[in-house]
Design a protein around this motif. Structure first.
Motif: not given
Lengths: 453, 453
Positions: A54-61, A82-97
């Protein structure tokens, strides 16, 4: 950095796949995510991109659409690490501003507010959130003509418009009331839709047991007061043996569970919804969970499960057929009438605007002849010359007594009769719509003040 | 010429055979009639006499007892012509002058009055007629200790006393209200008995799905507020696989059909009776008609039909078992409470004296912990410190939500919850007994004027 042409779409099931593929027309940079690899490959073959988490999906969207199966999956997608671009993160954190999250899954009404609180708690007050459940089935999902009931902060709904428009076209409804109001509309709509599916089964099993040509019954009943959109949509699946799954029993097991949970939370008895839930759950228990919901007709005729199918080409044997058809039409009309009141009452109780709710449902899968015919007069309080509550009871009794002779079960019709009889016993009015609606009048008075006894 | 020691007994089924054989002690000149030859031979082997036609059976008899299966069979026995002593005649014509006809079959409440009218119409105003349905099962039938609810003209009931006493011993109840009043008592009793049988199935299937030791559940639940006479009587048949038929599903299909027909005739909604009827009829439809009614538990667990049986020796696995047991106990208590009110309401509506009705049912197969505990306070209007309606709802909700998680159907518990919620929504009182009973208050005011809101 979010790109306004980038969409993340999470949940590529029967509905989600069509929605995401349709979105590719307006948003070619749509990235799909699903735990089931084959559907993801299918989506990339259709021109989409895919993500592994999920984190990879939302990045940049800019836009993030959820069409996963449940509220629990939305929470898991957003807030589990989840592990995204090498580090553990959640999709909520990965969401774009300033990303816009659009919740299309059917969930309990309080779910969108829970998501808002959790986003705020992890410092994502910048993210826009829209409660946007859908209705309309897989064909309209792929066409971009789904009915969508969008609610949330006005600026958030506005921000989501480009994607909502691409999914709904002219079928986008903006619902007042903030997060959860869209889901409340969907919930009320499913009261109608769910009951109507079971009534269709109850009616067609009865037709078979009455020895009627079921194809003829289907054609005739669509012309009269017993008709519903669901009857027209589901009954053909009972009349052919194509083994296809148009809508699985499990969908309504979930949706009607949300309804009765909502009823309990609101302290509102929902007699017909509860009775319909028992049939859906009995179907699940009997192994029908993943099967098409039209197959629930077999629960009504367990020792002759193919009777509805077999009798499609039965000869019309006698002039009695017309009066047998009437038994079924009256039963359907009565249940649809009570269902229309139960749904409208629930809508009013959860704070929806009754006229808008009617305008939505009358054009959607929850509509029926009775809903269209009777709700306007309930809302206006202007009773035009129709049957009295005692006349409706008298007609329904004849149908129920015929079923009792055959020892054929009628859980929904039986429940509808009890409610009509209660309305009559208590002298709640001459008009069945008004009288039945007054059953729910609480200590605060009538929910529909315009109606007259 | 009638001989005061001569009895004709028509209908030697499971109940009738025991009753007729027992009568031989007091009335050695008892002549049996049945269409099924083997039972007739069995009766003569036990010391009785046999007849080939109803007319032959009644000739010479002072007392004529009917224990055939249905009202239609009584009418056929009495009024159809048959060939007797060389000439064609009906039993009604063949009856001795001043004979006493005792109707023990369970029939619709208006049936005894129909028989009276027909006897009068064929000039048999001289014949005494007693409405005398029975309750208690085959063991008490053979013991002469059946509960009998006798009604009719006072002189007729008096004339029937020797035979009634021989069949009932100290369990004879004389009911005010004329022909039909005895049948009304039986009907109300069967509301309780029928619902309690289905609740026992609903509860034990739930216990199995919760993964509990079902033998332990049975023993524990009998000690608490969820207990009923039927639970104690039927559950053992679910816990052993003896293939015996103690009471066939068809019996309750018939009896509960009489109840819901009675409800329709009285304009009285009977939500739980109707829901229970659907389960009995669904059982009939699934091929359980001639099977023991305890087997209906299998309808609740269709893909694991032997689960209740298999889990009799399951280990008690955790301390969670006690809280799971509570879920079932609360559910049973709530349904039994609402059933007690529904039955008592029907009784009042058909004109039975509430205290006598209670005294009868509390000592019979229709009793339950809740019935015994709550009806006295409903009738007296004196509320002692018990749970409020909202507390009962809160407890039942927990059980229903646990079942919803398991996708286990609860048609009766679901119906009971809707009624309790309706009583709460409408502010009908703090006391659940009174609040639920007020659901049925009609335009003429409360049926139980002593109760306070």
């Amino acid at each position: 950095m979010s790109d306004p042409s980038n969409v993340a779409f999470l949940g590529l099931g029967a509905m989600g796949f069509g929605m995401a593929t349709n979105l590719l027309h307006s948003f070619p940079n749509t990235t799909g995510f699903d735990v089931w690899a084959p559907t993801l490959s299918r989506f990339t073959a259709a021109g989409g991109k895919s993500a592994q988490t999920p984190a990879e999906a939302v990045r940049g969207a800019k836009y993030v659409v959820f069409m996963v199966t449940s509220a629990a999956q939305i929470l898991s997608c957003l807030f589990d690490e989840s592990t995204d671009t090498g580090k553990s993160t959640s999709a909520a954190t990965a969401l774009e501003k300033g990303a816009v999250v659009i919740l299309c899954s059917t969930t309990p009404p309080d779910h969108a507010r829970v998501v808002r609180q959790k986003l705020d708690a992890v410092g994502r007050g910048d993210v826009a959130l829209v409660d946007a459940p859908v209705s309309g089935g897989t064909v309209r999902a792929a066409d971009g003509t789904l009915s969508i009931f969008a609610a949330g902060a006005e600026a958030d709904v506005q921000a989501a418009k480009p994607v909502l428009d691409a999914m709904a076209g002219s079928n986008l409804w903006v619902i007042e009331g903030g997060l959860g109001a869209g889901t409340n509309v969907k919930m009320v709509h499913q009261v109608l839709a769910g009951i109507h599916v079971i009534v269709a089964c109850e009616a067609m099993g009865f037709a078979a047991r009455l020895g009627l040509n079921t194809q003829w019954v289907f054609e005739e009943l669509q012309r009269g007061e017993g008709n519903s959109w669901m009857f027209g949509n589901r009954t053909p699946h009972m009349l052919v043996d194509d083994g296809k799954i148009y809508s699985a029993v499990n969908n309504f097991v979930k949706d009607i569970g949300i309804i009765t949970t909502g009823g309990r939370a609101a302290g509102l008895p929902l007699f017909l919804s509860s009775a319909a839930e028992q049939v859906f759950v009995a179907g699940f228990s009997a192994g029908y969970g993943a099967k098409d919901d039209a197959e629930l007709v077999k629960l009504y005729i367990p020792t002759e499960q193919n009777l509805v199918l077999e009798q499609t080409s039965l000869a019309k044997t006698s002039s009695k057929d017309a009066s047998k058809l009437e038994l079924i039409a009256k039963l359907m009309a009565a249940v649809h009438l009570v269902a229309a009141i139960e749904a409208t009452t629930l809508g009013a109780k959860v704070g929806l605007q009754p006229q808008q709710l009617f305008d939505i449902c009358v054009g959607a899968a929850g509509t029926s002849f009775m809903y269209k015919d009777r709700i306007p007069q309930l809302l206006s309080g202007k009773w035009t010359s129709k049957k009295t509550v005692d006349e409706v009871i008298a007609e329904l009794k004849v149908s129920i007594e015929a079923a009792q002779q055959l020892k054929y079960p009628l859980p929904l019709s039986g429940t509808a009769l009890q409610l009509l009889q209660l309305a009559s016993l208590k002298g709640l009015g001459r008009d069945p719509d008004v009288a039945v609606s007054r059953i729910w009048d609480g200590v605060d008075g009538p929910l529909f003040p315009g109606s007259k006894v």
